[in-house]
Motif scaffolding. Structure first.
Motif, PDB file in Angstrom:
ATOM      1  N   GLU A   1       0.859  -1.241   0.050  1.00 27.16           N
ATOM      2  CA  GLU A   1      -0.138  -0.240  -0.030  1.00 27.16           C
ATOM      3  C   GLU A   1       0.908   1.268  -0.009  1.00 27.16           C
ATOM      4  OE1 GLU A   1      -3.043  -0.076   3.171  1.00 27.16           O
ATOM      5  OE2 GLU A   1      -3.778  -1.846   2.406  1.00 27.16           O
ATOM      6  N   ILE A   2       1.840   1.444   0.685  1.00 25.11           N
ATOM      7  CA  ILE A   2       2.908   2.412   0.658  1.00 25.11           C
ATOM      8  C   ILE A   2       3.548   2.622  -0.398  1.00 25.11           C
ATOM      9  CG2 ILE A   2       5.139   3.451   1.673  1.00 25.11           C
ATOM     10  CD1 ILE A   2       4.167   2.140   4.518  1.00 25.11           C
ATOM     11  N   HIS A   3       3.968   1.490  -1.185  1.00 23.58           N
ATOM     12  CA  HIS A   3       4.360   1.608  -2.723  1.00 23.58           C
ATOM     13  C   HIS A   3       3.479   2.088  -3.436  1.00 23.58           C
ATOM     14  CE1 HIS A   3       7.157   0.285  -5.849  1.00 23.58           C
ATOM     15  NE2 HIS A   3       6.004   0.095  -6.632  1.00 23.58           N
ATOM     16  N   ARG A   4       2.256   1.835  -3.444  1.00 24.83           N
ATOM     17  CA  ARG A   4       1.149   2.136  -4.543  1.00 24.83           C
ATOM     18  C   ARG A   4       0.988   3.611  -4.192  1.00 24.83           C
ATOM     19  NH1 ARG A   4      -3.110  -0.816  -2.886  1.00 24.83           N
ATOM     20  NH2 ARG A   4      -2.091  -2.643  -4.022  1.00 24.83           N
ATOM     21  N   PHE A   5       0.893   3.873  -2.961  1.00 26.44           N
ATOM     22  CA  PHE A   5       0.776   5.540  -2.726  1.00 26.44           C
ATOM     23  C   PHE A   5       1.827   6.226  -3.104  1.00 26.44           C
ATOM     24  CE2 PHE A   5       1.430   8.836   0.689  1.00 26.44           C
ATOM     25  CZ  PHE A   5       0.380   9.524   0.354  1.00 26.44           C
ATOM     26  N   GLY A   6       3.007   5.901  -2.851  1.00 28.02           N
ATOM     27  CA  GLY A   6       4.104   6.769  -3.452  1.00 28.02           C
ATOM     28  C   GLY A   6       4.003   6.854  -4.812  1.00 28.02           C
ATOM     29  N   GLU A   7       3.812   5.628  -5.466  1.00 29.18           N
ATOM     30  CA  GLU A   7       3.717   5.858  -7.114  1.00 29.18           C
ATOM     31  C   GLU A   7       2.534   6.606  -7.547  1.00 29.18           C
ATOM     32  OE1 GLU A   7       5.975   4.093  -9.120  1.00 29.18           O
ATOM     33  OE2 GLU A   7       7.090   4.020  -7.265  1.00 29.18           O
ATOM     34  N   TYR A   8       1.665   6.644  -6.805  1.00 28.17           N
ATOM     35  CA  TYR A   8       0.281   7.584  -7.392  1.00 28.17           C
ATOM     36  C   TYR A   8       0.911   8.962  -7.073  1.00 28.17           C
ATOM     37  CZ  TYR A   8      -3.125   3.555  -7.538  1.00 28.17           C
ATOM     38  OH  TYR A   8      -3.810   2.430  -7.803  1.00 28.17           O
ATOM     39  N   VAL A   9       1.437   9.240  -6.137  1.00 25.49           N
ATOM     40  CA  VAL A   9       1.860  10.752  -5.783  1.00 25.49           C
ATOM     41  C   VAL A   9       3.015  11.307  -6.876  1.00 25.49           C
ATOM     42  CG1 VAL A   9       3.210  12.272  -4.242  1.00 25.49           C
ATOM     43  CG2 VAL A   9       1.232  10.606  -3.153  1.00 25.49           C
ATOM     44  N   GLY A  10       3.924  10.258  -7.201  1.00 28.11           N
ATOM     45  CA  GLY A  10       4.887  10.511  -8.072  1.00 28.11           C
ATOM     46  C   GLY A  10       4.481  10.683  -9.463  1.00 28.11           C
ATOM     47  N   HIS A  11       3.562   9.619  -9.894  1.00 30.38           N
ATOM     48  CA  HIS A  11       2.887   9.639 -11.194  1.00 30.38           C
ATOM     49  C   HIS A  11       2.280  11.149 -11.748  1.00 30.38           C
ATOM     50  CE1 HIS A  11       4.234   5.852 -12.174  1.00 30.38           C
ATOM     51  NE2 HIS A  11       3.046   5.289 -11.702  1.00 30.38           N
ATOM     52  N   SER A  12       1.651  11.799 -10.652  1.00 35.34           N
ATOM     53  CA  SER A  12       1.199  12.914 -10.964  1.00 35.34           C
ATOM     54  C   SER A  12       2.264  14.107 -11.384  1.00 35.34           C
ATOM     55  CB  SER A  12       0.498  13.805  -9.566  1.00 35.34           C
ATOM     56  OG  SER A  12       1.480  13.992  -8.545  1.00 35.34           O
ATOM     57  N   PHE A  13       3.398  14.148 -11.224  1.00 32.15           N
ATOM     58  CA  PHE A  13       4.299  15.058 -11.595  1.00 32.15           C
ATOM     59  C   PHE A  13       4.747  14.470 -13.050  1.00 32.15           C
ATOM     60  CE2 PHE A  13       4.645  15.767  -7.262  1.00 32.15           C
ATOM     61  CZ  PHE A  13       4.685  17.056  -7.116  1.00 32.15           C
ATOM     62  N   VAL A  14       4.815  13.303 -13.393  1.00 33.00           N
ATOM     63  CA  VAL A  14       4.966  12.992 -14.697  1.00 33.00           C
ATOM     64  C   VAL A  14       3.799  13.405 -15.605  1.00 33.00           C
ATOM     65  CG1 VAL A  14       4.889  10.798 -16.399  1.00 33.00           C
ATOM     66  CG2 VAL A  14       6.032  10.872 -14.071  1.00 33.00           C
ATOM     67  N   VAL A  15       2.653  13.447 -15.248  1.00 30.31           N
ATOM     68  CA  VAL A  15       1.545  14.113 -15.952  1.00 30.31           C
ATOM     69  C   VAL A  15       1.845  15.545 -16.251  1.00 30.31           C
ATOM     70  CG1 VAL A  15      -1.018  14.306 -16.112  1.00 30.31           C
ATOM     71  CG2 VAL A  15      -0.083  12.188 -15.192  1.00 30.31           C
ATOM     72  N   ALA A  16       2.013  16.053 -14.942  1.00 25.66           N
ATOM     73  CA  ALA A  16       2.475  17.606 -15.288  1.00 25.66           C
ATOM     74  C   ALA A  16       3.586  17.985 -16.219  1.00 25.66           C
ATOM     75  CB  ALA A  16       2.661  18.056 -13.628  1.00 25.66           C
ATOM     76  N   GLY A  17       4.416  17.111 -16.120  1.00 25.78           N
ATOM     77  CA  GLY A  17       5.747  17.430 -17.050  1.00 25.78           C
ATOM     78  C   GLY A  17       5.301  17.117 -18.372  1.00 25.78           C
TER      79      GLY A  17
END
Length: 142
Positions: free
Chosen positions: A79-95
């Motif tokens: 769950e922590i891994h999934r949460f961190g990946e979700y948070v990080g993916h938002s920056f990929v979309v913004a980029g």
């Protein structure tokens, strides 16, 4: 410290170090002028390649030194891994959106490439930081 937390720390340190080295090289080549005129492609490729290699080697070292712990992943780790990946993916979309906007505005390729690279850096750092904070302060799914 959990193996997954160690991996998050590796990602933060390697990403920041490689991006700092990239910025040092590119800004050094610019020599006080606009960095858009400086050659950047080789430095970008080398910094990404070096970061990948360092990350793989450090992940292997962590896996070898914590052989038994490394194979055990519980629900909280997932769950922590999934949460961190979700948070990080938002920056990929913004980029991606920033790169698209810069391309439509007719910006130089330097700025487009660097906006996308910065997004990947922020994705790795912020996503890993979210994982570290979750391990340190506790993870409470919504």
């Amino acid at each position: 410290m959990a193996v997954e937390e160690k991996r998050a720390w590796i990602m933060v340190v390697v990403t920041i170090a490689s991006y700092a080295a990239y910025l040092t090289v590119v800004l050094g080549r610019a020599g006080g002028a606009s960095p858009a005129g400086a050659p950047y492609a080789a430095a970008l490729v080398w910094s990404v390649g070096a970061a990948i290699a360092a990350s793989v080697l450090l992940h292997i070292a962590v896996s070898v030194t914590s052989a038994r712990e490394g194979r055990v992943k519980d629900q909280r780790d997932r769950e922590i891994h999934r949460f961190g990946e979700y948070v990080g993916h938002s920056f990929v979309v913004a980029g991606a959106v920033a790169g698209l906007v810069l391309a439509m505005a007719g910006s130089d390729r330097f700025w487009i490439a660097n906006a996308i690279y910065l997004a990947f850096v922020l994705s790795a750092v912020v996503g890993s930081a979210a994982k570290i904070v979750s391990y340190r302060l506790g993870f409470h799914p919504w």
